[in-house]
Design a protein around this motif. Structure first.
Motif, PDB file in Angstrom:
ATOM      1  N   LYS A  91     -33.152  16.829   7.118  1.00  0.00           N
ATOM      2  CA  LYS A  91     -32.818  15.856   6.084  1.00  0.00           C
ATOM      3  C   LYS A  91     -33.905  15.819   5.019  1.00  0.00           C
ATOM      4  O   LYS A  91     -33.620  15.766   3.813  1.00  0.00           O
ATOM      5  N   THR A  92     -35.157  15.865   5.466  1.00  0.00           N
ATOM      6  CA  THR A  92     -36.288  15.845   4.517  1.00  0.00           C
ATOM      7  C   THR A  92     -36.280  17.078   3.629  1.00  0.00           C
ATOM      8  O   THR A  92     -36.526  16.992   2.411  1.00  0.00           O
TER       9      THR A  92
ATOM     10  N   GLU B 170     -33.620  16.746   0.962  1.00  0.00           N
ATOM     11  CA  GLU B 170     -34.035  15.819  -0.095  1.00  0.00           C
ATOM     12  C   GLU B 170     -35.009  16.498  -1.057  1.00  0.00           C
ATOM     13  O   GLU B 170     -34.911  16.347  -2.279  1.00  0.00           O
TER      14      GLU B 170
ATOM     15  N   GLU C 275     -33.103  19.055  -3.235  1.00  0.00           N
ATOM     16  CA  GLU C 275     -32.360  18.412  -4.320  1.00  0.00           C
ATOM     17  C   GLU C 275     -33.314  17.931  -5.415  1.00  0.00           C
ATOM     18  O   GLU C 275     -32.985  17.997  -6.603  1.00  0.00           O
ATOM     19  N   SER C 276     -34.488  17.458  -5.021  1.00  0.00           N
ATOM     20  CA  SER C 276     -35.475  17.018  -6.005  1.00  0.00           C
ATOM     21  C   SER C 276     -35.949  18.182  -6.861  1.00  0.00           C
ATOM     22  O   SER C 276     -36.185  18.032  -8.073  1.00  0.00           O
TER      23      SER C 276
END
Length: 741
Positions: A267-268, A271, A274-275
């Motif tokens: 999940k990290t 994220e 996507e950043s």
């Protein structure tokens, strides 16, 4: 008398032949050497109205065996016959077979014995290794599962069809195979693995890992040059769906777009990923060094499957390791925002975290400026020891700091240069899809030229190796026995880097800066890229487009730089100074015995090698009536004479010693210390390729003449480019000066 006439005739004929031999036709058109334009490739260099090319789509499933270092795979190939021809068989490339035990590469390699050889070098040189290389074909069937007959010929495989594949039809078939991955440290290679004994892990850089279609084109039908190692790849475009199964703690970098991030990333990591898509000013770390180091120690026994899709690419490659640190940054290119990404083990830091993605970004921006906007979603740089190798959207690059993290300038700039070069290959040949197997310069040379533009425009004082004219001089003046024309097949080139990378890049740089000018050159070069993006250009298409889009006849340039091994060596051989006679002309130094105005640079008499002798006078006289022929009007002789008064005329003879015709660039220094540069197009040599004489005139007196003052033409001997000649100091005089005696 008859005998005398015969002897005289023979002398004339002999002299005629001798004169013909000195004339090489350097300005003749290349038309007789280039293929005849047709409906597929036009005389302008553009694709013709009936241009066609084949297409091959691939569905591939591969498994990376991290325990046994093996690739196992199966694929479905769908081949589209867009040609006007019916095909009774298909040819595939089996590039891994270059490493089989019976390879022609080893058989045709010359070698010799030496008094002392390292064990590693000897094993590689004589093929004395235990490695079992090459594709192991397990099955080959049609879409219905029926076996297809096939024949393996070294690095190629022919698949025989039951029915001819007609124009406009497509055919699907299946191949299953495996091969053992090579250790690049021991065996070299464009792909393979690197083992890290300190933590007992691997970095895999995997390419040429699946049987893939040969090219069938309008130029020569099926590709028929075997892969021997130097000549790279000739490939067709298509769409790819590739599933890669590897240990679950591996991070995979690949051609294409990841389809199942939620299945393979935390999940990290998602994220952070996507950043990165919104970060234009700096890279985002997706997998940190601490996270990669932790995985090095745990070593998962589970597997995960990563799915990638790629559209309109000519090849596919990937890299896999649990050691990978991963960073990414968005890049603005036209109306697209591709991701520049880097994957590297801790052994690459801190250098890679600081410089790799920055170099990827710089490359996409500059290459898009000179060619077309980068069309793919990602551009990836992967760190691998002692290599520079390219594939669509991904490349493998060297550049490793010292164990203590320190980095020399040589390592830093070498790494940046190779990243620019390999990422740049996305444009040449991954998009502008030339035949690497035949013409190395069409991808390496053009790419190296734009690499140089990137280094110049994106970095301050970058120590570029290839591109500047002065850097090619040593190669150009070398022994011609060990030099080949640029237009030489990849496998016959002797000095590969100089011939296929440096010389064409330098030629294009000279063409841009000195001959055409940036505006004309850039427009024509961009036109070539636009015309042939996602198509298959040949040398004639490049040559013709550059002329067609610029209105500059460059046949002399292609002929000299690409078809010969001539070098540039032009001398200032004679300089004569003249001034028009007037009633009040006072000639200085009347006591001199030397002929006035004769400043011959080739003379041995040192008195004649300066401008102190004064000018040689000449006269202008009234024009005779017969010179006007039928014209009734007359020129004003007196007005013309007034224009000539007080002008200094300098007659200079230039001698072409190297054979390569080039523009003549002359810098004149005047008595008041000012300077001016005169540029004469190369066409001045069109009637006499050996020597030409040109008169220049100025209001001021000249004190110094320099040919090619800024080293623009790659002149191989600049000692004779200066007038007055600089006196060479003998070794004895040099010794006396140093000793003070």
């Amino acid at each position: 008398m008859k005998k005398l006439l015969l002897l005289l005739c023979a002398g004339v004929i002999t002299t005629g032949y001798a004169q013909q031999e000195t004339f090489k036709g350097k300005f003749e058109q290349l038309g007789q050497m280039l293929p005849t334009p047709n409906e597929y490739r036009t005389g302008s260099g553009a694709p013709g109205p009936n241009y066609w090319q084949q297409r091959a789509d691939y569905d591939i499933d591969v498994t990376l065996d991290d325990k046994n270092q093996r690739i196992t795979g199966k694929e479905t190939i769908t081949y589209f016959n867009n040609s006007p021809d019916a095909l009774t068989y298909l040819w595939l490339q089996l590039d891994q077979n270059v490493r089989e035990q019976n390879t022609n590469t080893l058989k045709t390699s010359t070698n010799n014995m030496e008094d002392s050889l390292s064990a590693k070098s000897a094993a590689s040189r004589f093929g004395m290794t235990d490695y079992d290389g090459g594709f192991k074909i397990q099955s080959l069937t049609d879409a219905a599962g029926k076996k297809l007959p096939y024949t393996v010929n070294k690095t190629m495989m022919r698949v025989d069809l039951e029915e001819p594949l007609k124009s406009g039809e497509n055919f699907s078939f299946n191949v299953e195979w495996y091969y053992n991955i090579n250790d690049r440290m021991e065996l070299g290679g464009r792909s393979g693995y690197e083992y890290f004994p300190e933590d007992d892990n691997y970095v895999y850089t995997i390419a040429q890992f699946f049987p893939r279609m040969c090219v069938y084109d309008d130029y020569e039908g099926w590709q028929n040059k075997q892969f021997l190692g130097s000549g790279e790849f000739t490939l067709s475009f298509g769409n790819y769906k590739v599933n890669i199964t590897a240990p679950s703690d591996h991070i995979i970098a690949s051609t294409g777009t990841l389809q199942n991030a939620k299945d393979v990333l935390t999940k990290t990591e998602i994220e952070r990923f996507e950043s990165a898509k919104k970060s234009f000013d700096k890279p985002v770390i997706i997998v940190t060094q601490a996270e990669a180091e932790a995985k090095e120690k745990t070593k998962s026994t589970k597997t995960s499957t990563w799915s990638f899709h790629a559209e309109n690419v000519r090849d596919f490659a990937f890299a896999s390791s649990r050691k990978f640190i991963w960073d990414a940054q968005a890049v603005k290119v036209g109306n697209k925002t591709p991701l520049a990404m880097s994957f590297y083990p801790k052994e690459g830091n801190p250098l890679w975290e600081q410089e790799s993605t920055k170099a990827v970004k710089a490359t996409l921006e500059t290459y898009s400026k000179y060619t077309i906007d980068y069309p793919y979603p990602v551009a990836i740089s992967v760190h691998a020891a002692s290599i520079g190798m390219e594939y669509p959207m991904i490349c493998f690059n060297f550049g490793r700091p010292n164990p203590d993290g320190t980095v020399s300038d040589r390592t830093k700039y070498g790494m940046i240069g190779v990243i620019i070069h390999e990422v740049g290959h996305n444009f040449f040949p991954m998009i502008i899809n030339s035949d690497e197997r035949q013409w190395t310069w069409m991808d390496e040379g053009l790419n190296t030229f734009v690499q140089y533009r990137t280094e110049v425009e994106q970095y301050d004082n970058f120590p570029s190796r290839r591109g500047p004219a002065a850097n090619i001089v040593d190669y150009m003046k070398g022994d011609k026995e060990f030099i080949r024309p640029i237009m030489t097949n990849s496998e016959q080139i002797i000095q590969f880097g100089a011939n296929a990378y440096a010389k064409p890049a330098t030629a294009l740089n000279i063409l841009r800066e000195t001959i055409m000018g940036p505006e004309l050159f850039d427009a024509a070069f961009k036109e070539y890229a636009t015309r042939w993006a996602f198509k298959n250009p040949k040398p004639a298409d490049f040559f013709r487009t550059m002329e067609d889009a610029s209105a500059v006849d460059l046949d002399w340039f292609w002929n000299g730089w690409f078809y010969t091994v001539d070098n540039v060596n032009v001398s200032v051989d004679e300089v004569k100074w003249f001034k028009m006679r007037t009633e009040d002309v006072q000639i200085e130094n009347k006591g001199k015995k030397v002929k006035k105005g004769d400043l011959s640079a080739s003379a041995d008499n040192s008195e004649m090698m300066d401008f102190s002798n004064g000018p040689q006078p000449f006269s202008l006289v009234d024009t005779e009536a017969s010179a006007y022929r039928e014209f009734q009007n007359r020129v004003d002789d007196k007005a013309i004479m007034q224009k000539f008064e007080n002008k200094n005329f300098y007659e200079i003879k230039f001698v072409n010693k190297g054979g390569l015709v080039m523009p003549i660039i002359v810098e004149f220094t005047f008595a008041d210390g000012t300077k001016t540069i005169e540029k004469i197009p190369a066409e001045i040599w069109r009637k006499n390729e050996k020597e030409v004489t040109k008169v220049f005139y100025f209001d001021k007196e000249v004190t110094n003449v320099v040919l090619d003052p800024n080293f623009e033409t790659a002149d191989t001997d600049v000692s004779d480019n200066v007038f007055p000649r600089k006196k060479e100091v003998s070794k004895f005089d040099e010794f006396k000066g140093k000793s003070g005696k």
